[in-house]
Design an enzyme around this catalytic site. Sequence first.
Site, mmCIF file in Angstrom:
data_model
loop_
_atom_site.group_PDB
_atom_site.id
_atom_site.type_symbol
_atom_site.label_atom_id
_atom_site.label_comp_id
_atom_site.label_asym_id
_atom_site.label_seq_id
_atom_site.Cartn_x
_atom_site.Cartn_y
_atom_site.Cartn_z
ATOM 1 N N ASP A 108 -2.696 5.428 -3.524
ATOM 2 C CA ASP A 108 -3.067 6.640 -2.540
ATOM 3 C C ASP A 108 -1.648 7.580 -2.308
ATOM 4 O O ASP A 108 -1.834 8.593 -1.767
ATOM 5 C CB ASP A 108 -3.407 6.163 -1.271
ATOM 6 C CG ASP A 108 -4.928 5.597 -1.114
ATOM 7 O OD1 ASP A 108 -5.573 6.009 -1.994
ATOM 8 O OD2 ASP A 108 -5.197 4.895 -0.143
ATOM 9 N N ASP A 118 -15.841 12.777 -2.889
ATOM 10 C CA ASP A 118 -15.175 11.519 -2.208
ATOM 11 C C ASP A 118 -15.922 11.148 -0.910
ATOM 12 O O ASP A 118 -17.090 11.434 -0.799
ATOM 13 C CB ASP A 118 -13.645 11.884 -1.904
ATOM 14 C CG ASP A 118 -12.862 10.589 -2.212
ATOM 15 O OD1 ASP A 118 -12.896 9.673 -1.355
ATOM 16 O OD2 ASP A 118 -12.294 10.232 -3.335
ATOM 17 N N ASP A 119 -15.395 10.270 0.010
ATOM 18 C CA ASP A 119 -15.918 9.850 1.001
ATOM 19 C C ASP A 119 -16.503 11.208 1.900
ATOM 20 O O ASP A 119 -15.836 12.250 1.911
ATOM 21 C CB ASP A 119 -14.615 9.077 1.980
ATOM 22 C CG ASP A 119 -15.282 8.276 2.947
ATOM 23 O OD1 ASP A 119 -16.495 8.258 3.037
ATOM 24 O OD2 ASP A 119 -14.306 7.477 3.503
ATOM 25 N N TRP A 147 0.926 -1.171 -0.102
ATOM 26 C CA TRP A 147 -0.069 0.112 0.134
ATOM 27 C C TRP A 147 0.790 1.270 -0.006
ATOM 28 O O TRP A 147 1.983 1.199 0.613
ATOM 29 C CB TRP A 147 -0.790 -0.016 1.212
ATOM 30 C CG TRP A 147 -1.826 1.205 1.442
ATOM 31 C CD1 TRP A 147 -2.555 1.415 0.621
ATOM 32 C CD2 TRP A 147 -1.708 2.039 2.306
ATOM 33 N NE1 TRP A 147 -3.228 2.690 0.932
ATOM 34 C CE2 TRP A 147 -2.681 3.167 2.095
ATOM 35 C CE3 TRP A 147 -0.986 2.135 3.801
ATOM 36 C CZ2 TRP A 147 -2.845 4.196 2.905
ATOM 37 C CZ3 TRP A 147 -1.171 3.585 4.376
ATOM 38 C CH2 TRP A 147 -2.082 4.330 4.263
ATOM 39 N N LYS A 179 -16.345 6.276 -8.239
ATOM 40 C CA LYS A 179 -15.172 5.703 -7.790
ATOM 41 C C LYS A 179 -15.589 4.458 -6.745
ATOM 42 O O LYS A 179 -16.023 4.895 -5.538
ATOM 43 C CB LYS A 179 -14.298 6.837 -6.950
ATOM 44 C CG LYS A 179 -13.165 6.241 -6.451
ATOM 45 C CD LYS A 179 -12.244 7.736 -5.791
ATOM 46 C CE LYS A 179 -11.208 7.274 -4.899
ATOM 47 N NZ LYS A 179 -10.620 8.343 -4.369
ATOM 48 N N ASP A 188 -14.618 1.923 -4.276
ATOM 49 C CA ASP A 188 -13.446 1.950 -3.266
ATOM 50 C C ASP A 188 -13.665 0.486 -2.812
ATOM 51 O O ASP A 188 -14.555 -0.118 -2.446
ATOM 52 C CB ASP A 188 -13.078 2.984 -2.566
ATOM 53 C CG ASP A 188 -11.767 3.115 -1.894
ATOM 54 O OD1 ASP A 188 -10.990 2.109 -1.998
ATOM 55 O OD2 ASP A 188 -11.683 4.387 -1.509
ATOM 56 N N MET A 189 -12.477 0.109 -1.963
ATOM 57 C CA MET A 189 -12.465 -1.218 -1.129
ATOM 58 C C MET A 189 -11.210 -1.124 -0.205
ATOM 59 O O MET A 189 -10.117 -1.289 -0.658
ATOM 60 C CB MET A 189 -12.255 -2.497 -2.036
ATOM 61 C CG MET A 189 -12.551 -3.720 -1.568
ATOM 62 S SD MET A 189 -11.747 -4.341 -0.431
ATOM 63 C CE MET A 189 -12.304 -6.040 -0.541
ATOM 64 N N ARG A 240 -9.544 -0.219 9.685
ATOM 65 C CA ARG A 240 -10.122 1.058 9.370
ATOM 66 C C ARG A 240 -11.634 1.112 9.923
ATOM 67 O O ARG A 240 -12.448 1.607 9.291
ATOM 68 C CB ARG A 240 -10.234 1.234 8.005
ATOM 69 C CG ARG A 240 -9.794 2.792 7.558
ATOM 70 C CD ARG A 240 -10.344 3.261 6.207
ATOM 71 N NE ARG A 240 -9.993 4.553 6.028
ATOM 72 C CZ ARG A 240 -10.792 5.354 5.096
ATOM 73 N NH1 ARG A 240 -11.429 4.652 4.108
ATOM 74 N NH2 ARG A 240 -10.446 6.556 4.944
HETATM 75 C C1 GLA Z 1 -9.335 5.229 0.196
HETATM 76 C C2 GLA Z 1 -9.173 5.967 -1.194
HETATM 77 C C3 GLA Z 1 -8.827 7.235 -1.147
HETATM 78 C C4 GLA Z 1 -9.965 7.976 -0.667
HETATM 79 C C5 GLA Z 1 -10.292 7.260 0.769
HETATM 80 C C6 GLA Z 1 -11.622 7.622 1.249
HETATM 81 O O1 GLA Z 1 -8.330 5.237 0.940
HETATM 82 O O2 GLA Z 1 -7.852 5.286 -1.866
HETATM 83 O O3 GLA Z 1 -8.573 7.820 -2.713
HETATM 84 O O4 GLA Z 1 -11.217 7.721 -1.463
HETATM 85 O O5 GLA Z 1 -10.477 5.765 0.613
HETATM 86 O O6 GLA Z 1 -12.050 7.120 2.490
#
Ligand code: GLA
Length: 704
Positions: free
Chosen positions: A527, A346-347, A181, A456, A458-459, A423
């Site tokens: 990231d 995003d989040d 990562w 987007k 995500d996981m 997380r």
């Molecule tokens: C992951 C993604 C980031 C962002 C965060 C949001 O880490 O890789 O780009 O979207 O989640 O929680």
Amino acid sequence: MPIQTHANAWILETQQTAYVLGLHASGRLVHLYWGPKLPFVSDYPGDHQWTIGSRPLEEFPFNGPDMFLREEYPTSAGIKFVEPCLKTRFADGVRDTQLQFEQAEILSGAVPELRLYLRDTVYPLRLVLHYRVWEAYDLIERFVTLTNEGDTPVAVDRLWSAQWHFPLGGHYYFNHLNGRWLNEFQLLREPLIEGAKVVESRRLTTSHHHNPWFAVDRGTTTEDQGEVWFGALAWSGNWKLVAEVTEFASTRISLGLNDWDFSWRLDPGQSLSAPGSLAGYTAQGFGEASRHFHDYVRETILPHGNTPHKVLYNSWEATLFNVDEESQVHFAEIAAGMGVELFVMDDGWFHRRDSDHAALGDWWPDERKFPNGLAPLIKRVNDLGMDFGLWIEPEMVSPDSELYRAHPDWAIHYPTRPRTEGRHQLILNLGKPEVQDTLIALLDRLLSENNIAFIKWDMNRNVSEPGWADAPGDPREIWVRYVQGVYRVWDTLRQRHPRVTWQSCSGGGGRADLEILRRADQIWVSDNTNPASRLTIQAGFSHLFPAATLESWVTDMGEDFLPLDFRFHVSMCGVLGIGADLRKWSDEDITAARKWIALYKELRPVIQQGDCYRLLSPFEQPFSAVQYVSKDKTAGVLFAFLTHRLDPVPPLIVYPRGLEPERLYRIEGFEDTRSGTAWMNTGIALGLGSFSSTVRRIWNASPA
Ligand code: GLA
């Protein structure tokens, strides 16, 4: 003719290469040839005879014939200790599989296919080997289908997709992608010696750590020349790759579903298919190997093909979870003024999501942050001339969420063990149809009610306690059924909302593979958005994936030592995005951004749809360069970067590639008009200081 038969052999020919397999006198299917296409069908070799003195090797008891025959798909049977591709257990306790060839079938069509039907000599178990010939890309695709034609279940403990054999007598090097990562896709190269080298994922996703891609060469291959056998597995879950050199100097790579903690109960009448493995051969070096994959990805698997990707803005690194209508509108206004085309939230936008401690699973807008839903924000974004995109993480559930309170049993867990959080979240068991259906309903609603152009996906964690108490078959099927569930949810949403562009993210590049690219149009590669780190991450990624799938943001990471231009140039090597805190950018920064975004839009067709040439590797030295050339060779662009180097710096020369030899070109920053051959052989000198970069357009200057 892409598929021909000749003297008990099948000859699969692509534009430049041939792959030959045949039926050995013993009844085994053996590998015979993989390399450049030969002039005559009769040129392709039969198998080699192994002898001790003049006596055939199989006369000696410690070496059954299977040890030196290069079987196309060895099973665990006979006196054989090489890696088998298939392991089964029958109800009566028999643990080997002895397959006999029955018949072959050749299917014509856009992608011709050879099917070889095999059956166990005693048990009603059938295996079909599939070979698809992707002529234009010099690629062969292999997969298998196993069917239980009996009336008792069969346990399948290993089902691999292919074993790829390299020419006998060579000493090979294994090139693969390794990392972690924040540092994915690091290129490794090592000699293959007798024994087996394993790379794999046990993490439920493709993983940040290894990628199911390989390139094998004989030690002297460069970017531009030399033989390479290269391949990949199209699978987004646990996989395994074994590179093996036998005591008879036979080198092969097997890859497929990981058999670690795996078994599948194949019920009567049921079939199980292994994912596809694609592989090719070229004599034109690692660069050409990559370009074959790039074309294949863009032209055959990406859902939206060669449609150009828009420049996006995403405020994640600037705001983290702190999003609401007003502040997002503020970012959107600045972004639109810079020429951004897609605004992604995003989040942090959904029901009670204020940190990573809660809310995953509750996929509706947070009432406090978006009292009127997402519609007003989306309208404002659209009015500013941009598309709107959204982040989701559908496979996850926070213990503090309405979904979890309603269905605690949907999380992957062992009933007797504590549920390890990563997380602060758990993973939903997407092997369960009811979980898939719930996610489809929630996300379908979100996409139906809002004008969303981009998602987007995500996981954000790896797996633990991989239990499945009420599994329909063997609980260890979870590794495969989960991935099939992800595919089903994604495919259903794609089908219902075909215009949406999707991005595959798993904490960066944790889910980057050929099969996810049938659903996702692009990948969030890491990231780590520090451009100095990105140089190697992006170079490694480019071995398999085209720039059109590489989303890359300019952020504030690296601002302490890298100029904004450098940061833009790195991101312009893929799909340009911006992820910086725009509130902090000066007027000069905004002006520079506007300039680079405009240039990127101009160059986008060449970068996203053209051919990529890695000119100088960031893995080897601080001076690196990459170039893109349009398919018709009338336009190009070259990026060069210098990270830290002590003065005095010797002249930095790069040799462009991929130009048409007799066409005339201009290269930005140079006065002369010269032929492609001239530029490619004399090179260009670039005056770069430490931590600086340059972008040079290449124009056709031949008279029309
Ligand atoms: C992951 C993604 C980031 C962002 C965060 C949001 O880490 O890789 O780009 O979207 O989640 O929680």
